[in-house]
Design an enzyme around this catalytic site. Structure first.
Site, PDB file in Angstrom:
ATOM      1  N   TYR A   1      44.461  25.650  10.430  1.00  0.00           N
ATOM      2  CA  TYR A   1      45.845  25.885  10.783  1.00  0.00           C
ATOM      3  C   TYR A   1      45.866  27.363  10.713  1.00  0.00           C
ATOM      4  O   TYR A   1      46.728  28.146  11.538  1.00  0.00           O
ATOM      5  CB  TYR A   1      46.879  25.314   9.760  1.00  0.00           C
TER       6      TYR A   1
ATOM      7  N   HIS B   1      49.718  19.813  18.158  1.00  0.00           N
ATOM      8  CA  HIS B   1      51.096  19.666  17.984  1.00  0.00           C
ATOM      9  C   HIS B   1      51.930  20.714  18.234  1.00  0.00           C
ATOM     10  O   HIS B   1      52.855  21.172  17.473  1.00  0.00           O
ATOM     11  CB  HIS B   1      51.278  19.305  16.207  1.00  0.00           C
TER      12      HIS B   1
END
Length: 334
Positions: free
Chosen positions: A323, A55
């Site tokens: 992340y 992303h």
């Protein structure tokens, strides 16, 4: 703020990363699962210093969240209680690719991440995808999914490693083969929190549920003819233009698990007949002026929770740690 985020990430990564000699990359066998996942993303999309491993391309906007009266029946979380002042939110829409230059016209999953900032300065996040399930059940299987995909370029012998993986993982095959039409707008796409959370209200009653974000504009997608007329950044351009004309709204819901629903397997979508509870409305009011600068400072973590919401799926911890590893690597080139 960025230095604080980077320092936080460094400490967090130390909790999930094996010890090795500083300045040398650890052998793959000594790397933590979150590190292996980031490496696997890089194997699919390439290494792009300073951006997210997945992303990578996105746009940042701001707005507020206004809870419904029914939200408190689900959770005692501070942002789900009725109050005079709405809760500020930061929203990032994104393309489901690790390439920062992927054309918006490509057929792929999209993402919507929401950060709620509470009055005491604490935050909690939702990280959602434009598909109501995940390709696999566990983080380890997702690593293997990515490794197989990365090893299956156009010159790979048939059947490729990815062909073999899909043949033995029917939910992954369904995920890959499901239609992925480009939306008219980021604001005309529904988004789903694939993992299950345990919500606890003020009376101690628990509810196992998954997030959904439904656009008030309704789901709208481009035809193949219309896609050919759009530019490579049409979604970012469109959302900025749209919010300049008026607020963009999403209804935040939770879908409640039935007794026999799998709550630790995000590859299995629950039937649409399951009970849904509206938690409130996210109203996006403006685009951040310098989106690229803003998103470099942002970290959305599925496991960033507040009292009244707990993780109920083991994948949440692995996703969150992944992340953080990605952020740590981004920070090294800032």
């Amino acid at each position: 703020m960025w230095k604080l985020l980077a320092a936080t990430a460094t400490v967090a990564v130390a909790l999930v990363t094996p010890t090795y000699i500083v300045g040398q990359e650890a052998p793959a066998s000594q790397k933590s699962l979150p590190e292996q996942l980031v490496d696997a993303f890089n194997g699919v999309f390439g290494v792009h210093p300073g951006v997210r491993a997945n992303h990578a391309k996105g746009v940042v906007l701001e707005g507020v969240f206004t809870p419904n009266a029914s939200a408190a029946s689900v959770s005692k979380a501070a942002h789900l209680q009725k109050k005079k002042t709405p809760v500020p939110v930061t929203v990032r829409f994104s393309a489901g690719s690790g390439s920062p230059t992927v054309p918006d016209t490509n057929e792929m999953r999209r993402g919507m991440a929401v950060k709620f900032t509470l009055p005491d300065g604490s935050v909690t996040d939702i990280v959602a995808l434009s598909f109501n399930s995940f390709p696999v059940a566990t983080a380890e299987e997702f690593r293997d999914f990515l490794l197989a995909l990365g090893a299956s370029g156009p010159d790979a012998p048939k059947p490729t490693a990815f062909d073999k993986f899909l043949s033995s993982h029917p939910t992954a095959k369904a995920f890959v083969e499901a239609p992925k039409p480009p939306p008219v707008s980021y604001a005309t796409q529904a988004y789903f929190g694939i993992n299950t959370f345990k919500f606890v209200n003020a009376k101690g009653v628990t509810t196992l549920a998954r997030y959904q974000l439904q656009p008030l504009a309704g789901a709208q997608f481009l035809t193949k003819e219309h896609v050919s007329t759009k530019g490579p950044d049409y979604l970012a351009d469109e959302i900025r233009q749209r919010v300049g004309l008026g607020p963009i709204k999403f209804t935040l819901l939770v879908q409640v698990a039935a007794q026999d629903d799998k709550t630790d397997d995000p590859s299995i979508a629950w039937p649409d007949t399951r009970k849904k509870v509206e938690l409130g409305t996210i109203t996006i009011t403006k685009a951040v002026e310098d989106s690229q600068a803003a998103e470099k400072k942002l970290l959305f973590i599925p496991g960033a929770l507040v009292p009244g919401i707990e993780a109920a799926d083991p994948m949440i911890a692995a996703r969150s740690a992944t992340y953080i590893v990605s952020l740590s690597r981004r920070a090294q080139v800032q």
